[in-house]
Design a protein around this motif. Structure first.
Motif, PDB file in Angstrom:
ATOM      1  N   ARG B  65      34.838  21.792   6.942  1.00  8.22           N
ATOM      2  CA  ARG B  65      34.497  22.987   7.718  1.00  8.22           C
ATOM      3  C   ARG B  65      33.354  23.763   7.062  1.00  8.22           C
ATOM      4  NH1 ARG B  65      37.735  24.749  11.663  1.00  8.22           N
ATOM      5  NH2 ARG B  65      37.177  26.912  11.284  1.00  8.22           N
ATOM      6  N   ALA B  68      30.220  21.983   7.843  1.00  6.99           N
ATOM      7  CA  ALA B  68      29.863  22.204   9.238  1.00  6.99           C
ATOM      8  C   ALA B  68      29.327  23.611   9.484  1.00  6.99           C
ATOM      9  CB  ALA B  68      31.081  21.961  10.125  1.00  6.99           C
ATOM     10  N   LEU B  70      31.375  26.128   9.689  1.00  7.57           N
ATOM     11  CA  LEU B  70      32.429  26.840  10.403  1.00  7.57           C
ATOM     12  C   LEU B  70      33.171  27.789   9.467  1.00  7.57           C
ATOM     13  CD1 LEU B  70      33.900  23.931  12.564  1.00  7.57           C
ATOM     14  CD2 LEU B  70      32.684  25.954  13.397  1.00  7.57           C
ATOM     15  N   ARG B  86      21.323  23.474  13.237  1.00 12.33           N
ATOM     16  CA  ARG B  86      22.677  23.272  13.728  1.00 12.33           C
ATOM     17  C   ARG B  86      22.831  21.913  14.411  1.00 12.33           C
ATOM     18  NH1 ARG B  86      26.323  27.865  14.187  1.00 12.33           N
ATOM     19  NH2 ARG B  86      26.848  27.951  12.015  1.00 12.33           N
ATOM     20  N   ILE B  89      24.366  18.360  13.078  1.00 14.52           N
ATOM     21  CA  ILE B  89      25.766  18.061  12.824  1.00 14.52           C
ATOM     22  C   ILE B  89      26.522  17.701  14.094  1.00 14.52           C
ATOM     23  CG2 ILE B  89      27.948  19.019  12.020  1.00 14.52           C
ATOM     24  CD1 ILE B  89      26.345  20.792  10.151  1.00 14.52           C
ATOM     25  N   PHE B  91      30.575  16.806  15.220  1.00 14.06           N
ATOM     26  CA  PHE B  91      31.903  17.009  14.646  1.00 14.06           C
ATOM     27  C   PHE B  91      32.936  16.321  15.519  1.00 14.06           C
ATOM     28  CE2 PHE B  91      35.516  18.898  12.724  1.00 14.06           C
ATOM     29  CZ  PHE B  91      35.123  19.560  11.570  1.00 14.06           C
ATOM     30  N   PHE B  93      37.065  16.000  15.843  1.00 16.05           N
ATOM     31  CA  PHE B  93      38.295  16.611  15.343  1.00 16.05           C
ATOM     32  C   PHE B  93      39.433  15.591  15.293  1.00 16.05           C
ATOM     33  CE2 PHE B  93      35.788  19.884  17.367  1.00 16.05           C
ATOM     34  CZ  PHE B  93      35.837  20.920  16.447  1.00 16.05           C
ATOM     35  N   GLU B  95      42.252  15.819  16.914  1.00 14.31           N
ATOM     36  CA  GLU B  95      42.581  15.542  18.313  1.00 14.31           C
ATOM     37  C   GLU B  95      41.263  15.349  19.081  1.00 14.31           C
ATOM     38  OE1 GLU B  95      44.438  18.473  17.047  1.00 14.31           O
ATOM     39  OE2 GLU B  95      45.925  16.974  16.505  1.00 14.31           O
ATOM     40  N   THR B  97      40.205  16.803  21.623  1.00 12.53           N
ATOM     41  CA  THR B  97      39.648  18.117  21.922  1.00 12.53           C
ATOM     42  C   THR B  97      38.622  18.058  23.046  1.00 12.53           C
ATOM     43  OG1 THR B  97      39.740  18.371  19.528  1.00 12.53           O
ATOM     44  CG2 THR B  97      38.947  20.232  20.759  1.00 12.53           C
ATOM     45  N   PRO B 111      27.546  19.159  24.569  1.00 12.65           N
ATOM     46  CA  PRO B 111      26.666  19.653  23.497  1.00 12.65           C
ATOM     47  C   PRO B 111      25.221  19.831  23.975  1.00 12.65           C
ATOM     48  CG  PRO B 111      27.997  17.843  22.697  1.00 12.65           C
ATOM     49  CD  PRO B 111      28.185  17.894  24.178  1.00 12.65           C
ATOM     50  N   ARG B 158      30.605  12.329  22.328  1.00 11.61           N
ATOM     51  CA  ARG B 158      30.178  13.728  22.390  1.00 11.61           C
ATOM     52  C   ARG B 158      29.584  14.166  21.052  1.00 11.61           C
ATOM     53  NH1 ARG B 158      34.869  17.889  23.251  1.00 11.61           N
ATOM     54  NH2 ARG B 158      35.229  17.198  21.117  1.00 11.61           N
TER      55      ARG B 158
END
Lengths: 285, 273
Positions: B65, B68, B70, B86, B89, B91, B93, B95, B97, B111, B158
């Protein structure tokens, strides 16, 4: 769906599976037939009670008489229905705009929500009948009076549900949006509002019924002041004149309207959510 | 000992290799007194496939994180070589998501959409990415119609649709069954070799980390820190033959031993998690 569905009848079923299919078919039929049968039975019983006890028509009219009144007084009743419907839909529209608008405002900052949510609760829990005399003093326009009244009753479920929906977004999706440099507006439009949709539609279903109740109650407390004669006014009027058949007819029209509104909003909800939300999916397996 | 391992690692990954990102003395503490990370020094080279391996609570997700952006580090800093935007990167996850109300196509578009790229302009890139993760023909499917593995493929597409230099993955395959996980491991490696992006991959699976990465950073818990680095010298492409080879078994055993030491050190041996 990619799942393979065996054609009914081509596969020999074992007894358990056959029983399950039979039960499902019975349930599908029963879902419609049972409530209808009970309804017919109740109306028949109503009719018999009137006859057996020789109840006078100004106390309890027979169902047939009510239906006849619905026909003979159609012009009067449906005219009034239109008046009530107008208030109902306008207030529902305002409730949607106000409820969603406030919810979006609340979602912008925890502070705004914390500060103003109690007001919304107070507005909701105070009986509208008790507040109405005040509205009566401050607002002159009859339509505005009724609208305000119905709006206060209807907007809360939309506000509270939409607020809940806007706040129950997957944390990871919010992170994903931040990672991709999403603006506040993009986050709201592409993430929070769609995520809140099922919640909003749940609130809308409740608000639809409430706006009708609000419209009728408002008219009741506003009294039959001449020009605006919705169904509530017809009921009061009929009550004074001991015209029970018309009273019943008006009552039936109101509940029928409520049912139609509920069904329509259920349909809307289903159409919007059917492609993605669990609640709209047919049970499979 | 530690320095020695590092030296070996950087040599193995090629002396002339450019570094993409360096974490210098990065630490993260939370207001409840938990130190999630302490003194993390780590260089990620361009084109590396780095796995962060360790028990729960070793701060591997926190590190991800921080990379990233975050989460901000309490101490230390991140050094991006050659600047960083930005859009560098991607990402993925744990799950998938995905947006449940959007089709596969629209999920992969997201994105780019957030960057103001119209559907028409984005279409070639989206179609290519969907094809790369073997989901052609499922563009219009909704997430709920897909299996867990397919959803994860969408999530990877994605993550890569913006052509990021760095793909961060947070235990992406942990929830999948083994057969699906193996398949996705193979496909991910294939993508990585073709597109030459850099991966930082968080996992608690020794087998996965050995199969995928050229560098494994073993982390210890309480406080989260880098325990040791292992370089995996086995050549790419790695396929099913590698998965059953004696080399792979040996590497897994060695890595398991290092992980065992890290767990003992962190006091996590008695931890149920």
């Amino acid at each position: 769906m990619t799942a393979i569905e065996p054609q009914a009848g081509t596969v020999p079923l074992d007894p358990e599976e056959a029983r399950r299919v039979r039960a499902a078919r019975l349930e599908r039929i029963g879902k419609w037939v049972l409530p209808l049968a009970i309804m017919v039975l109740a109306v028949w019983l109503w009719d018999r009670i009137c006859v057996w006890n020789e109840i006078p028509r100004y106390i309890l009219p027979r169902p047939g008489e009510v239906v006849a009144t619905l026909y003979t007084d159609a012009g009067l009743l449906f005219g009034s229905l239109l008046v009530t419907l107008r208030i109902t839909f306008l207030s529902l529209l305002l409730a949607v705009a106000g409820g969603v608008g406030l919810a979006v405002l609340f979602a912008q900052s925890k502070w705004v929500e914390m500060s103003f949510f109690p007001f919304a609760v107070i507005l909701q829990v105070t009986p509208i009948v008790a507040v109405f005399p005040l509205i009566n003093i401050y607002v002159d326009n009859q339509t505005a009076k009724l609208l305000l009244c119905a709006w206060i009753v209807a907007f809360f479920p939309i506000l509270s549900n939409t607020t809940l929906g806007l706040n129950s977004v997957d944390r990871n999706l919010i992170d994903l949006f931040r990672l991709n440099g999403a603006t506040r507006w993009q986050e709201l439009w592409h993430l929070r509002l769609p995520a809140a949709m099922p919640y909003f539609l749940g609130g809308l279903k409740i608000a639809g019924g409430l706006s009708l109740i609000g419209a009728v109650v408002a008219e009741f407390v506003a009294g039959t002041s001449g020009q605006s004669s919705g169904l509530a006014s017809r009921i009061i009027e009929a009550g004074y004149r001991l015209n029970a058949p018309r009273l019943f007819a008006a009552l039936i029209l109101i509940s029928f309207t409520g049912i139609v509104i509920f069904l329509a909003l259920t349909l809307v909800s289903h159409l919007v959510l059917r492609r993605w939300h669990e609640s709209a999916l047919r049970q499979e397996r | 000992m530690l320095q020695e391992m590092r030296a070996v690692a950087s040599e193995a990954s090629g002396g002339d290799q450019k570094s993409l990102l360096t974490l210098r003395d990065v630490g993260k503490s939370f207001s409840n007194g938990v130190t999630a990370l302490r003194n993390v020094d780590l260089t990620i080279g361009q084109g590396d496939f780095v796995s962060l391996l360790g028990p729960s609570g070793c701060g591997k997700s926190t590190a991800l994180r921080i990379i990233a952006g975050l989460s901000t580090p309490t101490t230390g800093m991140l050094d991006w070589h050659g600047g960083q935007g930005r859009s560098d990167i991607g990402f993925v996850f744990q799950e998938p998501t995905l947006l449940p109300w959007a089709s596969v196509f629209d999920n992969v578009w997201l994105p780019l959409r957030l960057r103001g790229v119209s559907r028409e302009k984005a279409t070639p890139a989206i179609r290519e990415m969907i094809d790369r993760v073997h989901l052609s023909g499922f563009e219009d499917a909704m997430p709920r119609e897909l299996s867990g593995g397919m959803k994860m493929r969408v999530s990877i597409a994605r993550g890569l649709v913006t052509k990021p230099r760095l793909l961060l993955m947070d235990e992406p395959f942990a929830a999948l069954d083994e057969i699906t996980r193996f398949k996705l491991n193979n496909d991910l490696l294939e993508l990585w070799q073709d597109e030459r992006f850099t991966v930082v991959f968080v996992t608690h699976s020794v087998f996965e980390s050995v199969f995928l990465s050229n560098r494994i950073v073993v982390m210890a818990a309480r406080p989260g820190r880098v325990f040791r680095e292992i370089s995996v010298d086995a050549p790419y492409p790695r396929d099913e033959a590698f998965r059953t080879s004696p080399d792979y078994a040996t590497l897994c055993r060695e890595t398991s031993q290092v992980l065992g030491e890290a767990i003992t050190l962190g006091g996590g041996a008695h931890d149920g998690h």
